[in-house]
Design a protein around this motif. Sequence first.
Motif, PDB file in Angstrom:
ATOM      1  N   ASP A 295       0.830  -1.212   0.000  1.00  0.00           N
ATOM      2  CA  ASP A 295       0.000   0.000   0.000  1.00  0.00           C
ATOM      3  C   ASP A 295       0.864   1.261   0.000  1.00  0.00           C
ATOM      4  O   ASP A 295       0.553   2.246  -0.685  1.00  0.00           O
ATOM      5  CB  ASP A 295      -0.924   0.011   1.218  1.00  0.00           C
ATOM      6  CG  ASP A 295      -2.083  -0.957   1.088  1.00  0.00           C
ATOM      7  OD1 ASP A 295      -2.336  -1.428  -0.041  1.00  0.00           O
ATOM      8  OD2 ASP A 295      -2.733  -1.249   2.112  1.00  0.00           O
ATOM      9  N   ASP A 296       1.946   1.241   0.786  1.00  0.00           N
ATOM     10  CA  ASP A 296       2.864   2.386   0.808  1.00  0.00           C
ATOM     11  C   ASP A 296       3.469   2.615  -0.570  1.00  0.00           C
ATOM     12  O   ASP A 296       3.582   3.760  -1.037  1.00  0.00           O
ATOM     13  CB  ASP A 296       3.998   2.157   1.811  1.00  0.00           C
ATOM     14  CG  ASP A 296       3.534   2.041   3.247  1.00  0.00           C
ATOM     15  OD1 ASP A 296       2.493   2.627   3.584  1.00  0.00           O
ATOM     16  OD2 ASP A 296       4.229   1.360   4.036  1.00  0.00           O
ATOM     17  N   ARG A 297       3.861   1.536  -1.233  1.00  0.00           N
ATOM     18  CA  ARG A 297       4.513   1.655  -2.530  1.00  0.00           C
ATOM     19  C   ARG A 297       3.530   2.129  -3.593  1.00  0.00           C
ATOM     20  O   ARG A 297       3.883   2.950  -4.447  1.00  0.00           O
ATOM     21  CB  ARG A 297       5.148   0.316  -2.927  1.00  0.00           C
ATOM     22  CG  ARG A 297       6.327  -0.078  -2.029  1.00  0.00           C
ATOM     23  CD  ARG A 297       7.058  -1.299  -2.528  1.00  0.00           C
ATOM     24  NE  ARG A 297       7.606  -1.077  -3.861  1.00  0.00           N
ATOM     25  CZ  ARG A 297       8.392  -1.939  -4.491  1.00  0.00           C
ATOM     26  NH1 ARG A 297       8.724  -3.085  -3.897  1.00  0.00           N
ATOM     27  NH2 ARG A 297       8.848  -1.683  -5.690  1.00  0.00           N
ATOM     28  N   GLU A 298       2.313   1.630  -3.551  1.00  0.00           N
ATOM     29  CA  GLU A 298       1.326   2.092  -4.524  1.00  0.00           C
ATOM     30  C   GLU A 298       0.991   3.563  -4.299  1.00  0.00           C
ATOM     31  O   GLU A 298       0.790   4.321  -5.258  1.00  0.00           O
ATOM     32  CB  GLU A 298       0.058   1.247  -4.455  1.00  0.00           C
ATOM     33  CG  GLU A 298      -0.950   1.611  -5.538  1.00  0.00           C
ATOM     34  CD  GLU A 298      -2.098   0.647  -5.660  1.00  0.00           C
ATOM     35  OE1 GLU A 298      -2.924   0.837  -6.578  1.00  0.00           O
ATOM     36  OE2 GLU A 298      -2.187  -0.299  -4.852  1.00  0.00           O
ATOM     37  N   LEU A 299       0.954   3.978  -3.034  1.00  0.00           N
ATOM     38  CA  LEU A 299       0.746   5.391  -2.724  1.00  0.00           C
ATOM     39  C   LEU A 299       1.815   6.248  -3.397  1.00  0.00           C
ATOM     40  O   LEU A 299       1.507   7.260  -4.041  1.00  0.00           O
ATOM     41  CB  LEU A 299       0.782   5.600  -1.205  1.00  0.00           C
ATOM     42  CG  LEU A 299       0.796   7.054  -0.712  1.00  0.00           C
ATOM     43  CD1 LEU A 299      -0.515   7.750  -1.034  1.00  0.00           C
ATOM     44  CD2 LEU A 299       1.084   7.097   0.794  1.00  0.00           C
ATOM     45  N   LEU A 300       3.079   5.834  -3.260  1.00  0.00           N
ATOM     46  CA  LEU A 300       4.171   6.605  -3.867  1.00  0.00           C
ATOM     47  C   LEU A 300       4.101   6.570  -5.383  1.00  0.00           C
ATOM     48  O   LEU A 300       4.336   7.585  -6.044  1.00  0.00           O
ATOM     49  CB  LEU A 300       5.516   6.057  -3.393  1.00  0.00           C
ATOM     50  CG  LEU A 300       6.753   6.751  -3.965  1.00  0.00           C
ATOM     51  CD1 LEU A 300       6.782   8.226  -3.575  1.00  0.00           C
ATOM     52  CD2 LEU A 300       8.035   6.050  -3.504  1.00  0.00           C
ATOM     53  N   TYR A 301       3.775   5.412  -5.949  1.00  0.00           N
ATOM     54  CA  TYR A 301       3.666   5.275  -7.404  1.00  0.00           C
ATOM     55  C   TYR A 301       2.708   6.322  -7.972  1.00  0.00           C
ATOM     56  O   TYR A 301       3.030   7.040  -8.928  1.00  0.00           O
ATOM     57  CB  TYR A 301       3.197   3.857  -7.740  1.00  0.00           C
ATOM     58  CG  TYR A 301       2.898   3.623  -9.199  1.00  0.00           C
ATOM     59  CD1 TYR A 301       3.899   3.252 -10.083  1.00  0.00           C
ATOM     60  CD2 TYR A 301       1.594   3.758  -9.699  1.00  0.00           C
ATOM     61  CE1 TYR A 301       3.629   3.023 -11.434  1.00  0.00           C
ATOM     62  CE2 TYR A 301       1.313   3.535 -11.037  1.00  0.00           C
ATOM     63  CZ  TYR A 301       2.327   3.172 -11.898  1.00  0.00           C
ATOM     64  OH  TYR A 301       2.061   2.960 -13.227  1.00  0.00           O
ATOM     65  N   HIS A 302       1.534   6.429  -7.394  1.00  0.00           N
ATOM     66  CA  HIS A 302       0.540   7.373  -7.905  1.00  0.00           C
ATOM     67  C   HIS A 302       0.894   8.813  -7.530  1.00  0.00           C
ATOM     68  O   HIS A 302       0.723   9.728  -8.340  1.00  0.00           O
ATOM     69  CB  HIS A 302      -0.851   7.018  -7.369  1.00  0.00           C
ATOM     70  CG  HIS A 302      -1.411   5.750  -7.924  1.00  0.00           C
ATOM     71  ND1 HIS A 302      -1.662   5.567  -9.265  1.00  0.00           N
ATOM     72  CD2 HIS A 302      -1.759   4.580  -7.313  1.00  0.00           C
ATOM     73  CE1 HIS A 302      -2.151   4.355  -9.474  1.00  0.00           C
ATOM     74  NE2 HIS A 302      -2.221   3.742  -8.304  1.00  0.00           N
ATOM     75  N   PHE A 303       1.401   9.008  -6.319  1.00  0.00           N
ATOM     76  CA  PHE A 303       1.706  10.373  -5.887  1.00  0.00           C
ATOM     77  C   PHE A 303       2.840  10.973  -6.721  1.00  0.00           C
ATOM     78  O   PHE A 303       2.791  12.149  -7.087  1.00  0.00           O
ATOM     79  CB  PHE A 303       2.086  10.400  -4.410  1.00  0.00           C
ATOM     80  CG  PHE A 303       2.417  11.778  -3.913  1.00  0.00           C
ATOM     81  CD1 PHE A 303       1.405  12.702  -3.658  1.00  0.00           C
ATOM     82  CD2 PHE A 303       3.732  12.178  -3.740  1.00  0.00           C
ATOM     83  CE1 PHE A 303       1.704  13.990  -3.229  1.00  0.00           C
ATOM     84  CE2 PHE A 303       4.042  13.463  -3.317  1.00  0.00           C
ATOM     85  CZ  PHE A 303       3.021  14.373  -3.058  1.00  0.00           C
ATOM     86  N   ASN A 304       3.832  10.166  -7.049  1.00  0.00           N
ATOM     87  CA  ASN A 304       4.955  10.659  -7.842  1.00  0.00           C
ATOM     88  C   ASN A 304       4.474  11.141  -9.207  1.00  0.00           C
ATOM     89  O   ASN A 304       4.932  12.173  -9.714  1.00  0.00           O
ATOM     90  CB  ASN A 304       6.008   9.553  -8.002  1.00  0.00           C
ATOM     91  CG  ASN A 304       7.245  10.034  -8.711  1.00  0.00           C
ATOM     92  OD1 ASN A 304       7.664  11.173  -8.557  1.00  0.00           O
ATOM     93  ND2 ASN A 304       7.846   9.167  -9.504  1.00  0.00           N
ATOM     94  N   ARG A 305       3.531  10.431  -9.796  1.00  0.00           N
ATOM     95  CA  ARG A 305       2.996  10.866 -11.087  1.00  0.00           C
ATOM     96  C   ARG A 305       2.161  12.137 -10.941  1.00  0.00           C
ATOM     97  O   ARG A 305       2.154  12.987 -11.827  1.00  0.00           O
ATOM     98  CB  ARG A 305       2.202   9.714 -11.706  1.00  0.00           C
ATOM     99  CG  ARG A 305       3.162   8.692 -12.349  1.00  0.00           C
ATOM    100  CD  ARG A 305       2.699   7.259 -12.266  1.00  0.00           C
ATOM    101  NE  ARG A 305       3.707   6.375 -12.864  1.00  0.00           N
ATOM    102  CZ  ARG A 305       4.836   6.003 -12.260  1.00  0.00           C
ATOM    103  NH1 ARG A 305       5.118   6.430 -11.035  1.00  0.00           N
ATOM    104  NH2 ARG A 305       5.716   5.219 -12.871  1.00  0.00           N
TER     105      ARG A 305
END
Length: 483
Positions: A295-305
């Motif tokens: 969940d943390d990694r998916e959060l970063l994936y979308h937030f970075n974009r």
Amino acid sequence: MRPMDFTKRAAANKLIDYLCEDPENNLPAAMDKVNALVPPALFTEQRRAFTKAIKDKNNMHQLLMRVMSLNPQVRNSFLKTFLVDANLIAWGHQERMREKHRCNIPWAILLDPTSACNLHCTGCWAAEYGHALNLSYDEIDSIIRQGKELGVHIYIYTGGEPLVRKHDLIRLCEAHPDCAFLCFTNATLIDEAFCQEMLRVKNLVPAISAEGDEAATDGRRGEGTYQKVDAAMDLLRSHGLPFGVSICYTHENAHSVASDAYFDWLIEKGALFAWIFTYMPVGQDAPTSLMPTPDDRELLYHFNRHVRETKPILTLDFQHDGEFVGGCIAGGRRYLHINANGDVEPCVFIHYSNANIRQQSLLECLQSPIFMGYYEHQPFNDNLLRPCPMLENPDCLEDLVEVSGAHCTDLQAQESAHDLAEKCRPAAKAWAPVAERLWTDETDPRAQHRTRDFNGMADSDRARFKRFGRTIHGAFDPDRPLN
């Protein structure tokens, strides 16, 4: 430098002078001239993005204007060094060396001037001063000279705390004005005198460790560190000096880092870029509890974009940007790491090696068994959201170390590749289905691009991709032939 390179260098430097005369008005014409000067296959996606930014005057155009508002005393010279010497000219040299020596040749070399640090951060392998190892000035100078022979003109200092050796680092900037230097630093040793030296040499850029809000930063780095980081940023900005930040993304700081408030603060402080590293449990005492969850990694994936579409700051996410660089960039494919004991490691987080720069040349290290293992097997996964041979493909790490006969080069305690892989396997298993969902998401334009450009390749082309990879300058460009 070949005669053609001299001509190209002179033309590119003249173009930078033209741009710096009147950035706002000259930028469109300068970009047109860059597109005419640079070969079509070089920096394809980057040039396309810059051209669009200039046309649309979007957030990336704002970032370009932020760069152009830096102190001209440093800006003009650094742009020439970084863009022309370290990329435009260097890239062709590196490609020729890759073909000649049939091994990976890096775009950048990371090295530790010292293992010493004045902080004691959770999960870090830096040493106490009295137990520190160091690369001498002459050893670092030799590494840079050997690197330049191979076309490498970007050098990144890690540690330890590199600014423990700040006087030697400045001397190296003076000795190699055709190189761009970046320094990961906790910022506590940045002062007025050091800023004056940066203004003088013009080719050193700090990347300050900043890991979220005050509570998150001080919780890992020690009480009062956040305020020192804040003050160092103010000092650098007051002199118009370029700098960015380095973020270790953990389970504990995930929501602090992946927030608009945090990135707005970074931009306000003057940061031009943010390098985001996912925490890895390297070292016997490194706590696995800090590893980001799926969940943390998916959060970063979308937030970075989201950041890339809305904010004037350049972000590089080293765990979730594999699609832009063809997967893992370690093992000398785009970078390598040399620790303070001289061990030449494929990655700053993977402490296993067959080679030491004190006994072998840089080229011999790049041709050592573990580096050739990387050369032969990159990328390690067809899903480039699972790029790492350790964090997402731990079986690969064990195989690389076993087959190459590499030994552990950790400076604090020996850790077998099996034990490190065992710590990573649960996280790798948990991330795999999330990465697959993101990679194949039919509602994501990037996923559609991947499907067309990677999954749709002929078998022969897929094999060639797995053998050579796409370069960082043309990743997934449908108009560019494979290497």
